[in-house]
Every structure is written in C-alpha cells, then in structure tokens.
Design an enzyme around this catalytic site. Structure first.
Site, PDB file in Angstrom:
ATOM      1  N   GLY A  80      50.187  47.985  27.046  1.00 14.69           N
ATOM      2  CA  GLY A  80      51.088  49.093  26.784  1.00 14.69           C
ATOM      3  C   GLY A  80      51.998  49.392  27.941  1.00 14.69           C
ATOM      4  O   GLY A  80      52.195  48.578  28.844  1.00 14.69           O
ATOM      5  N   GLU A  82      55.154  50.464  27.181  1.00 18.76           N
ATOM      6  CA  GLU A  82      56.524  50.380  26.680  1.00 18.76           C
ATOM      7  C   GLU A  82      57.198  51.741  26.585  1.00 18.76           C
ATOM      8  O   GLU A  82      58.426  51.815  26.570  1.00 18.76           O
ATOM      9  CB  GLU A  82      56.551  49.698  25.308  1.00 18.76           C
ATOM     10  CG  GLU A  82      56.299  48.202  25.341  1.00 18.76           C
ATOM     11  CD  GLU A  82      54.838  47.847  25.122  1.00 18.76           C
ATOM     12  OE1 GLU A  82      54.569  46.696  24.727  1.00 18.76           O
ATOM     13  OE2 GLU A  82      53.965  48.701  25.358  1.00 18.76           O
ATOM     14  N   TYR A 142      53.371  37.657  29.301  1.00 19.44           N
ATOM     15  CA  TYR A 142      54.506  37.556  28.379  1.00 19.44           C
ATOM     16  C   TYR A 142      55.630  36.698  28.940  1.00 19.44           C
ATOM     17  O   TYR A 142      56.364  36.054  28.195  1.00 19.44           O
ATOM     18  CB  TYR A 142      55.084  38.959  28.138  1.00 19.44           C
ATOM     19  CG  TYR A 142      54.588  39.705  26.933  1.00 19.44           C
ATOM     20  CD1 TYR A 142      53.289  39.560  26.460  1.00 19.44           C
ATOM     21  CD2 TYR A 142      55.432  40.596  26.270  1.00 19.44           C
ATOM     22  CE1 TYR A 142      52.848  40.278  25.371  1.00 19.44           C
ATOM     23  CE2 TYR A 142      54.987  41.322  25.181  1.00 19.44           C
ATOM     24  CZ  TYR A 142      53.698  41.165  24.726  1.00 19.44           C
ATOM     25  OH  TYR A 142      53.267  41.884  23.649  1.00 19.44           O
ATOM     26  N   ARG A 175      61.073  42.031  24.177  1.00 13.60           N
ATOM     27  CA  ARG A 175      60.332  42.275  25.418  1.00 13.60           C
ATOM     28  C   ARG A 175      60.054  40.985  26.187  1.00 13.60           C
ATOM     29  O   ARG A 175      59.432  41.022  27.251  1.00 13.60           O
ATOM     30  CB  ARG A 175      59.006  42.976  25.103  1.00 13.60           C
ATOM     31  CG  ARG A 175      59.168  44.394  24.563  1.00 13.60           C
ATOM     32  CD  ARG A 175      57.861  44.894  23.979  1.00 13.60           C
ATOM     33  NE  ARG A 175      57.517  44.148  22.759  1.00 13.60           N
ATOM     34  CZ  ARG A 175      56.349  44.272  22.124  1.00 13.60           C
ATOM     35  NH1 ARG A 175      55.407  45.075  22.611  1.00 13.60           N
ATOM     36  NH2 ARG A 175      56.131  43.591  21.027  1.00 13.60           N
ATOM     37  N   HIS A 207      52.943  34.811  21.841  1.00 14.38           N
ATOM     38  CA  HIS A 207      53.171  36.084  21.172  1.00 14.38           C
ATOM     39  C   HIS A 207      54.460  35.977  20.367  1.00 14.38           C
ATOM     40  O   HIS A 207      55.528  35.720  20.931  1.00 14.38           O
ATOM     41  CB  HIS A 207      53.289  37.207  22.221  1.00 14.38           C
ATOM     42  CG  HIS A 207      53.936  38.456  21.728  1.00 14.38           C
ATOM     43  ND1 HIS A 207      53.220  39.592  21.422  1.00 14.38           N
ATOM     44  CD2 HIS A 207      55.244  38.766  21.499  1.00 14.38           C
ATOM     45  CE1 HIS A 207      54.043  40.539  21.028  1.00 14.38           C
ATOM     46  NE2 HIS A 207      55.291  40.068  21.060  1.00 14.38           N
ATOM     47  N   HIS A 236      50.135  36.796  15.971  1.00  9.88           N
ATOM     48  CA  HIS A 236      50.914  37.839  15.286  1.00  9.88           C
ATOM     49  C   HIS A 236      51.736  37.260  14.131  1.00  9.88           C
ATOM     50  O   HIS A 236      52.806  37.772  13.797  1.00  9.88           O
ATOM     51  CB  HIS A 236      51.847  38.594  16.235  1.00  9.88           C
ATOM     52  CG  HIS A 236      51.216  39.044  17.522  1.00  9.88           C
ATOM     53  ND1 HIS A 236      49.939  39.572  17.583  1.00  9.88           N
ATOM     54  CD2 HIS A 236      51.673  39.045  18.800  1.00  9.88           C
ATOM     55  CE1 HIS A 236      49.652  39.875  18.834  1.00  9.88           C
ATOM     56  NE2 HIS A 236      50.694  39.560  19.596  1.00  9.88           N
ATOM     57  N   ASP A 297      43.537  41.475  19.164  1.00 14.60           N
ATOM     58  CA  ASP A 297      44.563  42.116  20.004  1.00 14.60           C
ATOM     59  C   ASP A 297      44.019  43.421  20.572  1.00 14.60           C
ATOM     60  O   ASP A 297      44.755  44.392  20.761  1.00 14.60           O
ATOM     61  CB  ASP A 297      45.851  42.361  19.217  1.00 14.60           C
ATOM     62  CG  ASP A 297      47.099  42.297  20.080  1.00 14.60           C
ATOM     63  OD1 ASP A 297      47.040  41.727  21.181  1.00 14.60           O
ATOM     64  OD2 ASP A 297      48.138  42.835  19.650  1.00 14.60           O
TER      65      ASP A 297
END
EC number: 3.4.19.-
Length: 395
Positions: A80, A82, A142, A175, A207, A236, A297
């Site tokens: 998190g 974001e 990421y 992102r 991702h 995902h 997740d």
C-alpha cells in the site's frame, strides 16, 4: 533445493487414520504416517505398521485430508501507500496463514520498495520459517531495474536459498516503471540463469494492471526471445473480463495463469471476476487444468482508481481468501474437488519449482490439512509433520 525446516525438536511420529485422502486428487488411501517432517507411509490398514517407538494416533473421522495450500504471492510485510502513509497495510502474522491452511508461501514487495525493502522481507520470511511454515521470497519489486540484496538477480537466486524468483514486476499498470521490452527480457534472463545455476525454477512473477497493453509485453517476450514461456508467471489475470480473455488465450498456448483470490464487492462491481468464477470459465474454454493457480495477494493494498488514476479507496488482501475461493469453486461453480484442489496445492508448487510441496505421497513434505466434508471448513493444519493448529471441538 533444500526445504525450509521449522526450528525446535523433531516432530513426533503421527498416524492419521480414517481420512478421505486427496493427493490432491482422490486416492485409494485412508491413512498416512508422518515422521521426520515427511510422509513415510500411506495405505489403508495401519495394522500393517510395526514400529519400535510410540506413535501419536489421530482419528480423522471421515474428514478430507488434503495437501497444505501453496500461496505464490503474499505481501507479508504489508503493502500500500498509494494514498499516502495513512494507507499502509499491516504485516502478516504466522497464525493467520496457519489458520487459513497456507503452509507454503512466497513473499514479494509491491509498489513501495523504498520504506519497505528486501532485508525487511527476508527477515519476515525467516520469522515465518521459525514459526513452522515454508516461506520463500522474490527478489526485486514492481519496478525495474530490479532492486536486489546481493547486487544482481542471479546472485540473489544463487546465494540465498530463500529466494526462488524475481517479482512482482508491474506491467500494463500506471504504477509500473514503464519497463521496455529489453529491460523485461534482461530481467527474466537473469532470473532464468540464476535459477539454473542454483537448481531453482527462477520464475519471473508479473503484476498485471488494467492498462491497455494487457499481456502483450509477455507475448512479445515469447515471440522475440528464446526465453521459455514457463519462466513467465502473470498474476491478477481476473482483474477484468477483457484481461481474462487474454489470459485464457495465453493459457491455451501453454502459459501459466494466476488468479487473485482477494477481492472486494466494489472491485467486482467495477468488472473484476472472483477467482472461483475465473477458474470455471478457464476450464470451460479449454485451458489445461495444470496451468492455473490461485494466490492470496495477502496484505497487499487493493486500491480503486478513477479513470484519471486518482485513488478512490483501498483495503488489504486476506490470506484466507485462497480457501474461500476454492470452496466457492466447488459449491457455487459446481467444480469437483479434483478440479479445484490442484489449483491451490500442486499447480503453484510445480510452477514455482517446489517439488516437495503441494501433493501427498511418500517422501513428500508432511504439509497437510484436515477439512470437514460437510462445511468445507479447515479443522487442522500440519506443516512439516507438526500439527500447528486445530479447530477446538464444540462443547
């Protein structure tokens, strides 16, 4: 590759009798003997066993006996951010995984690889190992170039037994670091070479966001390089119906597909499918059953953005979502246990190269669950031969 061993004294010999055994498919056995963290005998008549030492006997009373769940993606130190520091999600605790039936998990960083980092992730992995779980991790995050512990993806895979791949690399997402084809190819190649040298699978976990390119970056890797499709592991894939249709085509071509079990009513309203429905659609449209897995997740942020990328809200993923979606697949979607159980046990273990996990057989790690056949509730969790938790009997 060596399996993580829980700390403490050796697990006792345990004989589980009168069970309906799924290996994860239905088997002819009804009893298992556990010793030294492994399954050492399977059969129907425990009277055949002659041992020179005491054995703890457990009557399963007709419960299902299935492999422990294998979770290929959990954010065990939280995710998190974001929406700013007030939106950071919490860490995962070992007892949460144990009660959820997850005996093997692989951890990753997410969007935030600045205030959450790989040394923290490795420390948490080893905390879960000390609690009796088999825990591993991905190097990187990421963004590319990949952040590593040793200076390179290859060295991380070769020198650290806890690291089994690279990821979760964000593609088709606002992102992400907007990686080029060359950057993706180099990172996957590094993971593959490091994996080969270390005797690991060396997967690259991707991702998938809801961006316009979808799975195109992965198709380009297959078409324009010599990298094997099996190194590429997109997650995902149930984010939207258009993305699912791309994933179905990818799966029919032999690629792996991972569905996120954690979801929210708001996300379903926005077009996401839950993992149970996505699995049923894949099987009906001809994807090979061994190409599909579920991941939790867990403790990741589940953000919602508007069309201009502004955050609308955020909640955290849950590790118990894997079994919840497996149950929905068997009840609401009408799939059989032999169709569903491999998706949460054997398939992710095979994809990740964890050959001692995800199945019940002599010589395999003794990670297993007892399940009430009437309610499909998990009633006991064993990891490496130890009973770590059981549901108290009702008064």
């Amino acid at each position: 590759m060596a399996t993580n061993q829980p700390q403490g004294s050796p697990a006792p010999l345990t004989l589980i009798e009168n069970a309906r055994v799924f290996t994860p498919v239905p088997g002819e056995h009804s009893a298992l003997l556990l010793a030294g963290g492994q399954i050492v005998w399977m059969g129907r008549d425990p009277g055949d066993i002659r041992l020179p030492c005491p054995v703890e006997r457990l009557d399963a009373a007709g419960r299902w006996l299935i492999p422990g769940l294998v979770d290929p993606l959990a954010h065990i130190i939280g995710g998190g951010g974001e929406g700013g520091f007030g939106f950071r999600t919490p860490e995962l605790y070992a007892d949460e995984a144990i009660r959820a039936g997850v005996t093997t998990l692989v951890a990753a960083l997410g969007t935030d690889s600045i205030t959450r980092n790989l040394p923290q992730l490795l420390g948490k992995v080893r905390e879960l190992q000390a609690a009796g779980l088999s825990a591993y991790m991905y190097t990187g995050s990421y963004h590319l170039p990949a952040k590593t512990l040793s200076g390179s993806v290859e060295q991380d895979l070769m020198l650290l037994p806890d690291i089994i791949g690279v990821g979760e690399i964000a593609i088709s997402d606002h992102r992400s670091s907007m990686p080029s084809h060359q950057a993706l190819a180099e990172t996957v190649a590094q993971a593959r070479v490091g994996g080969l040298l270390a005797g690991k699978q060396g997967v690259a976990l991707f991702h998938l966001g809801d961006g316009r390119e979808g799975l195109t970056p992965l198709r380009r890797l297959v078409e324009q390089t010599d990298l094997p499709r099996r190194q590429l592991y997109p997650t995902h894939c149930n984010r939207s119906r258009p993305l699912l249709q791309e994933a179905i085509a990818w799966g029919r071509d032999g690629g792996y597909i991972d569905f996120t079990a954690s979801t929210l009513p708001q996300l379903l309203d926005d077009g996401e499918l839950d993992a149970a429905e996505a699995l049923a659609l894949c099987l009906r449209q001809g994807v090979a059953p061994d190409r599909i897995s579920f991941s939790s997740d867990a403790n990741a942020s589940l953000p919602r953005f508007d069309a201009e990328g502004r955050l609308l809200g955020l909640e955290a993923g849950r590790i118990d979502s894997i079994w919840q979606q497996a149950v929905l697949a068997m009840t609401r979607e009408g799939l059989s246990p032999e169709q569903v159980l491999p998706v949460v046990t054997r398939n992710p273990a095979d994809i990740l190269g964890l050959g001692r996990k995800g199945r019940l057989a002599v010589g395999q790690d003794a990670d297993l669950l007892l399940v009430d056949p009437d309610t499909l509730n998990i009633t006991a969790t064993f990891a490496m031969g130890r009973r770590l938790w059981h549901r108290p009997d009702p008064d």
